[in-house]
Design an enzyme around this catalytic site. Structure first.
Site, PDB file in Angstrom:
ATOM      1  N   GLY A 116       0.816  -1.210   0.000  1.00  0.00           N
ATOM      2  CA  GLY A 116       0.000   0.000   0.000  1.00  0.00           C
ATOM      3  C   GLY A 116       0.846   1.256   0.000  1.00  0.00           C
ATOM      4  N   ALA A 117       1.860   1.281  -0.867  1.00  0.00           N
ATOM      5  CA  ALA A 117       2.858   2.352  -0.811  1.00  0.00           C
ATOM      6  C   ALA A 117       2.652   3.437  -1.850  1.00  0.00           C
ATOM      7  CB  ALA A 117       4.259   1.755  -0.971  1.00  0.00           C
ATOM      8  N   SER A 118       1.492   3.501  -2.461  1.00  0.00           N
ATOM      9  CA  SER A 118       1.301   4.495  -3.521  1.00  0.00           C
ATOM     10  C   SER A 118       1.099   5.905  -2.982  1.00  0.00           C
ATOM     11  CB  SER A 118       0.112   4.109  -4.410  1.00  0.00           C
ATOM     12  OG  SER A 118      -1.091   4.103  -3.664  1.00  0.00           O
ATOM     13  N   ARG A 119       0.703   6.018  -1.720  1.00  0.00           N
ATOM     14  CA  ARG A 119       0.444   7.357  -1.171  1.00  0.00           C
ATOM     15  C   ARG A 119       0.387   7.289   0.345  1.00  0.00           C
ATOM     16  NH1 ARG A 119      -6.061   8.065  -2.316  1.00  0.00           N
ATOM     17  NH2 ARG A 119      -6.625   5.897  -1.860  1.00  0.00           N
TER      18      ARG A 119
ATOM     19  N   TYR B  50     -13.204  -2.057  10.493  1.00  0.00           N
ATOM     20  CA  TYR B  50     -11.839  -1.519  10.514  1.00  0.00           C
ATOM     21  C   TYR B  50     -11.188  -1.744  11.884  1.00  0.00           C
ATOM     22  CZ  TYR B  50      -8.028   1.768   9.534  1.00  0.00           C
ATOM     23  OH  TYR B  50      -6.789   2.340   9.329  1.00  0.00           O
TER      24      TYR B  50
ATOM     25  N   ALA C  47     -11.915  -4.035  14.085  1.00  0.00           N
ATOM     26  CA  ALA C  47     -11.655  -5.466  14.249  1.00  0.00           C
ATOM     27  C   ALA C  47     -10.419  -5.886  13.464  1.00  0.00           C
ATOM     28  CB  ALA C  47     -12.866  -6.280  13.803  1.00  0.00           C
TER      29      ALA C  47
ATOM     30  N   ILE D   2      -3.943  10.901  11.239  1.00  0.00           N
ATOM     31  CA  ILE D   2      -2.825  11.380  10.432  1.00  0.00           C
ATOM     32  C   ILE D   2      -3.374  12.090   9.199  1.00  0.00           C
ATOM     33  CG2 ILE D   2      -0.694  10.697   9.267  1.00  0.00           C
ATOM     34  CD1 ILE D   2      -0.728  10.056  12.277  1.00  0.00           C
TER      35      ILE D   2
END
Length: 247
Positions: free
Chosen positions: A11-14, A154, A156, A187
């Site tokens: 999940g490193a696109s953003r 989320y 859980a 964040i």
């Protein structure tokens, strides 16, 4: 085998994932940038990694897809012979009150957030055990310990991440492999920017630091847990939340 680290960030696109990929980059390091659909954003992450002297590799696959995960890590290990650091960051939200939540909304969140961390961790465990070295850092969330209305799925999934972290830490520490988690609070990411302004202000009132965190601040915590210097720390949850939760 190169002594330069091989790092995989899902999940490193953003957002937090991009910040982690860039923060972990050092000259010569291979940084595998996983993404699912946002190709242009993933390419921007790769460019940022390259600008720091890293060697980016883009891998598009859904972390909840067992066969796709197996094939991707097979290719990574064939090319680079090892994975030093795995950061399980990929995640989705499908918020709804439980009374109204569709089973598909539950399943998608659990599949990506929790099953994805399981599958990617499983893919690197044996190679790490053979080398007697590895760092696995899972991205949990403050709501994994506090809960949050409208986020049963989320919450859980992130509570499950914490349980996975602690159990796997027991299994792997004898092989010099640590497994830890960071639990971000609120964040400044695309996810939180979608929160209506009145709710953003209400959340801000609950944060002792008086501000939302930056993705780079989460990335700094990940970098520490992924470092060789953190070799005596395992099974821990490092909260990055401006004092919102101090358990």
């Amino acid at each position: 085998m190169s002594d330069k680290p091989v790092i995989v960030v899902t999940g490193a696109s953003r957002g937090i994932g991009r910040a982690v990929a860039v923060e972990l980059t050092e000259p010569g390091a291979v940084v595998v940038v996983n993404y699912h659909s946002k190709t242009a954003e993933a390419q921007e992450t790769a460019a940022a990694v390259e600008a720091k002297g890293g060697v980016p590799r883009l891998y598009r696959f859904g972390v909840g897809d067992e066969e796709a995960v197996k094939e991707a890590f097979k290719q990574i290990l064939q090319e680079f012979k090892k994975v030093d650091v795995l950061v399980n960051n990929a995640g989705v939200v499908r918020d709804n009150l439980l009374a109204l939540m569709k089973v598909a909304e539950w399943d998608e969140v659990i599949r990506t957030n929790l099953r994805g961390a399981f599958l990617c961790s499983q893919a690197v465990v044996k190679p790490m055990m053979r080398r007697r070295y590895g760092r696995i850092v899972n991205v949990a969330s403050v709501v994994g310990v506090t809960g949050n209305a409208g986020q049963c799925n989320y919450s859980a999934s992130k509570a499950g991440i914490i349980g996975l972290t602690r159990a796997l830490a027991h299994e792997l520490i004898s092989r010099n492999i640590t497994v830890n988690a960071v639990a971000p609070g609120f964040i400044e990411t695309d996810m939180t920017m979608r929160i209506p302004e009145k709710f953003r202000e209400a959340i801000l009132d609950q944060i002792p630091a008086g501000r939302y965190g930056a993705p780079e601040e989460v990335a700094a915590a990940v970098k520490f847990l992924a470092s060789k210097g953190a070799g005596y720390i395992t099974g821990q949850v490092l909260h990055v939340n401006g004092g919102l939760y101090m358990g």
